[in-house]
Design a protein around this motif. Structure first.
Motif, PDB file in Angstrom:
ATOM      1  N   PRO A   1      -4.572   1.929 -12.190  1.00  0.00           N
ATOM      2  CA  PRO A   1      -3.754   3.140 -12.000  1.00  0.00           C
ATOM      3  C   PRO A   1      -4.325   4.098 -10.960  1.00  0.00           C
ATOM      4  O   PRO A   1      -3.635   5.034 -10.539  1.00  0.00           O
ATOM      5  N   LEU A   2      -5.576   3.880 -10.515  1.00  0.00           N
ATOM      6  CA  LEU A   2      -6.223   4.812  -9.598  1.00  0.00           C
ATOM      7  C   LEU A   2      -6.190   4.349  -8.145  1.00  0.00           C
ATOM      8  O   LEU A   2      -6.582   5.106  -7.257  1.00  0.00           O
ATOM      9  N   LEU A   3      -5.749   3.109  -7.873  1.00  0.00           N
ATOM     10  CA  LEU A   3      -5.779   2.583  -6.509  1.00  0.00           C
ATOM     11  C   LEU A   3      -4.490   2.943  -5.771  1.00  0.00           C
ATOM     12  O   LEU A   3      -3.388   2.605  -6.207  1.00  0.00           O
ATOM     13  N   ASP A   4      -4.641   3.630  -4.643  1.00  0.00           N
ATOM     14  CA  ASP A   4      -3.506   4.055  -3.832  1.00  0.00           C
ATOM     15  C   ASP A   4      -3.466   3.278  -2.520  1.00  0.00           C
ATOM     16  O   ASP A   4      -4.462   2.665  -2.122  1.00  0.00           O
ATOM     17  N   PRO A   5      -2.347   3.295  -1.814  1.00  0.00           N
ATOM     18  CA  PRO A   5      -2.270   2.617  -0.522  1.00  0.00           C
ATOM     19  C   PRO A   5      -3.236   3.228   0.490  1.00  0.00           C
ATOM     20  O   PRO A   5      -3.625   4.389   0.380  1.00  0.00           O
ATOM     21  N   GLN A   6      -3.593   2.420   1.465  1.00  0.00           N
ATOM     22  CA  GLN A   6      -4.455   2.856   2.567  1.00  0.00           C
ATOM     23  C   GLN A   6      -3.569   3.264   3.736  1.00  0.00           C
ATOM     24  O   GLN A   6      -2.688   2.513   4.143  1.00  0.00           O
TER      25      GLN A   6
ATOM     26  N   ALA B   1       5.872   4.301  -1.257  1.00  0.00           N
ATOM     27  CA  ALA B   1       6.837   4.486  -0.172  1.00  0.00           C
ATOM     28  C   ALA B   1       6.179   5.307   0.925  1.00  0.00           C
ATOM     29  O   ALA B   1       5.411   6.238   0.644  1.00  0.00           O
ATOM     30  N   GLN B   2       6.479   4.944   2.192  1.00  0.00           N
ATOM     31  CA  GLN B   2       5.808   5.631   3.290  1.00  0.00           C
ATOM     32  C   GLN B   2       6.543   5.394   4.610  1.00  0.00           C
ATOM     33  O   GLN B   2       6.868   4.255   4.947  1.00  0.00           O
TER      34      GLN B   2
ATOM     35  N   LEU C   1       8.002  -0.144  -1.756  1.00  0.00           N
ATOM     36  CA  LEU C   1       7.525  -1.284  -2.535  1.00  0.00           C
ATOM     37  C   LEU C   1       7.448  -0.929  -4.012  1.00  0.00           C
ATOM     38  O   LEU C   1       7.015   0.169  -4.378  1.00  0.00           O
ATOM     39  N   GLN C   2       7.852  -1.886  -4.841  1.00  0.00           N
ATOM     40  CA  GLN C   2       7.787  -1.701  -6.285  1.00  0.00           C
ATOM     41  C   GLN C   2       7.008  -2.848  -6.919  1.00  0.00           C
ATOM     42  O   GLN C   2       7.311  -4.022  -6.675  1.00  0.00           O
ATOM     43  N   TYR C   3       5.994  -2.499  -7.707  1.00  0.00           N
ATOM     44  CA  TYR C   3       5.152  -3.459  -8.410  1.00  0.00           C
ATOM     45  C   TYR C   3       5.474  -3.362  -9.898  1.00  0.00           C
ATOM     46  O   TYR C   3       5.509  -2.263 -10.470  1.00  0.00           O
ATOM     47  N   GLU C   4       5.667  -4.501 -10.537  1.00  0.00           N
ATOM     48  CA  GLU C   4       5.934  -4.536 -11.971  1.00  0.00           C
ATOM     49  C   GLU C   4       5.061  -5.596 -12.617  1.00  0.00           C
ATOM     50  O   GLU C   4       4.875  -6.691 -12.062  1.00  0.00           O
TER      51      GLU C   4
END
Length: 329
Positions: A135-140, A90-91, A72-75
């Motif tokens: 910028p600090l939130l990562d996927p779960q 990516a996972q 996934l790409q977020y812009e």
């Protein structure tokens, strides 16, 4: 076809998803719309590739294996500050499961799987500025273990029971900044979810359906220090009742008359990660009666009902980790 001489089914697929948002916000000046504070376009594109194979090992054993890969790409394009930012996630997510046909009317199953949940653009709202992504939130991510039993009993009954244990990393936890009134999200280091789910369906006579389900949940933080350096290790996750019981009786007569009654019990839970604010358990009951009839090309449905039959007072919407103690909406 067949694999190693045994019946086998293989599925391969892919999906592409795209989301395009134009997001604007304005200052609230005593109820009047003030200056524009946010004007940005947010684009999210996701690609997924998956494979799943189901192999019959024996007449009573069926093995399932699968894997999925997400990219996934977020812009974000800030039209006020004339700058842009992007984030990429990516996972791979594998799984394996086994079903044992213990009897013609009973199956035992077990699964081990992983899951990958990227944040939505709303969850990525930036608490450190009016625009951009957090910028600090990562996927779960999570690893799931499940064992269950389901089948058919005499007297027209169906049942299902499962126990599960889920180890979660970077759990999404909502919070509010003082004075903002807006919900943001942060990651808890580690958490675990252990629980039991059961259900029973009963058809004693034609037209009568009775169902009963129960869920027990023990969801706790294993390692979690929030944005303000508060340590919540060992606390319960907010917003999750420890017990949920649901019962329903539905009767439909051959003439089209029906009665529907249900009862739900929700156990207590916490409104904040510190576990200092408790929400009391409650029970809700609903009753409806009606008629369904067909006349030529027309179908007529008439019904009347009472919601919250016993006039129970309860908190319908709780804001988790709200600032200034505004938990009850």
């Amino acid at each position: 076809g067949k694999l190693f001489g045994r019946p086998n089914s293989l599925r391969i697929g892919f999906d592409i998803d795209a989301q395009r948002d134009d997001r604007r916000r304005f200052a609230n000046e005593f109820g009047e719309r003030g200056d524009m504070t946010t004007n940005q376009s947010e684009n999210v594109t996701g690609y997924g590739l998956f494979l799943q194979d189901e192999l019959s090992l024996h007449e009573r054993f069926r093995l399932t294996f699968g894997i999925r890969y997400d990219f996934l790409q977020y812009e974000v394009d800030d039209k006020i500050e004339s700058n842009s930012a992007s984030r990429t996630f990516a996972q791979p997510s594998p799984m394996v499961g086994l079903v044992w046909a213990l009897a013609p009317v009973a199956n035992v199953y077990g699964n081990v799987s992983t899951s990958f949940e990227p944040p939505t653009t709303t969850e990525l709202a930036n608490p450190f500025g009016p625009t951009g992504f957090n910028p600090l939130l990562d996927p779960q991510t999570a690893t799931n273990y499940e064992i269950g039993l389901k089948g058919i009993l005499p007297a027209r009954m169906r049942y299902e029971a499962a126990v599960f244990h889920i180890r979660v990393e970077d759990e999404f936890v909502p919070f509010e900044l003082s004075g903002s009134g807006q919900t943001f999200f942060e990651n808890a280091g580690k958490s675990q979810r252990t629980g039991l789910e059961t259900s029973l369906l009963f058809f004693p006579v034609d037209g009568l359906k009775m169902s009963l389900s129960y869920t027990y949940s023990s969801f706790t933080f294993t390692e979690f220090t929030d944005i303000n350096d508060n340590v919540f290790d060992g606390n319960h996750l907010p917003g999750v009742p420890d017990n949920i019981l649901f019962a329903r009786i539905n009767y439909l007569h051959a003439l089209g008359l029906y009665v529907d009654w249900d009862l739900q019990y929700a156990g207590g839970f916490y409104a904040n990660s510190a576990n200092t604010v408790s929400i009391e358990p409650y029970s809700l009951s609903n009753l409806a009666v009606g008629y369904i009839g067909s006349y030529g090309n027309w179908e007529i449905s008439l019904f009347a009902g009472i919601r919250n039959l016993f006039d129970q007072q309860y908190n319908d919407n709780v804001r988790l980790n709200a600032s200034f103690g505004r938990y009850y909406e």
